[in-house]
Design a protein around this motif. Structure first.
Motif, PDB file in Angstrom:
ATOM      1  N   GLU A  12      -4.628  -1.735  -8.211  1.00  0.00           N
ATOM      2  CA  GLU A  12      -5.321  -1.198  -7.048  1.00  0.00           C
ATOM      3  C   GLU A  12      -6.503  -2.097  -6.707  1.00  0.00           C
ATOM      4  OE1 GLU A  12      -7.991   2.650  -5.721  1.00  0.00           O
ATOM      5  OE2 GLU A  12      -6.445   2.945  -7.255  1.00  0.00           O
ATOM      6  N   PHE A  52      -4.346   0.347  -1.558  1.00  0.00           N
ATOM      7  CA  PHE A  52      -3.805  -1.006  -1.446  1.00  0.00           C
ATOM      8  C   PHE A  52      -3.686  -1.629  -2.836  1.00  0.00           C
ATOM      9  CE2 PHE A  52      -5.804   0.045   2.524  1.00  0.00           C
ATOM     10  CZ  PHE A  52      -4.979  -0.496   3.484  1.00  0.00           C
ATOM     11  N   CYS A  89       0.836  -1.191   0.000  1.00  0.00           N
ATOM     12  CA  CYS A  89       0.000   0.000   0.000  1.00  0.00           C
ATOM     13  C   CYS A  89       0.871   1.242   0.000  1.00  0.00           C
ATOM     14  CB  CYS A  89      -0.965   0.012   1.178  1.00  0.00           C
ATOM     15  SG  CYS A  89      -0.193   0.163   2.782  1.00  0.00           S
ATOM     16  N   THR A 131       3.729  -1.540  -6.929  1.00  0.00           N
ATOM     17  CA  THR A 131       2.544  -0.712  -7.082  1.00  0.00           C
ATOM     18  C   THR A 131       2.584   0.004  -8.424  1.00  0.00           C
ATOM     19  OG1 THR A 131       3.623   1.168  -6.037  1.00  0.00           O
ATOM     20  CG2 THR A 131       2.364  -0.301  -4.607  1.00  0.00           C
TER      21      THR A 131
END
Length: 82
Positions: free
Chosen positions: A55, A49, A40, A80
């Protein structure tokens, strides 16, 4: 009479998040999207997150701090998609 516990928002940074404790994964609270853990990113107000670079859920930083445990990770380790 004791003072209520104050929860501080999750500070800005990148983390590995896990729910505080096992619980039934029912209802639309988003915890099931994060279980058993997820990367996250927090900006100090909002936490997003991610799993596999996608996502999966978001919440405010105070809610996140109250309901998940966090371990800081370096930006090189986080998977991410900012």
């Amino acid at each position: 009479m004791s003072m209520p516990k104050t929860i501080e928002p999750l500070p800005k940074g990148r983390y590995w998040a896990t729910p505080h404790a096992s619980f039934p994964l029912d209802g639309p609270n988003g915890h099931d999207e994060v279980f058993p853990g997820a990367h996250c990113v927090s900006d100090g107000k909002w936490v997003i997150f991610y799993k596999d670079g996608e996502e999966v859920w978001a919440c405010n930083a105070i809610y996140a701090a109250a309901h998940f445990d966090f371990a800081a990770v370096s930006s090189a380790c986080a998977s991410t998609a900012d």
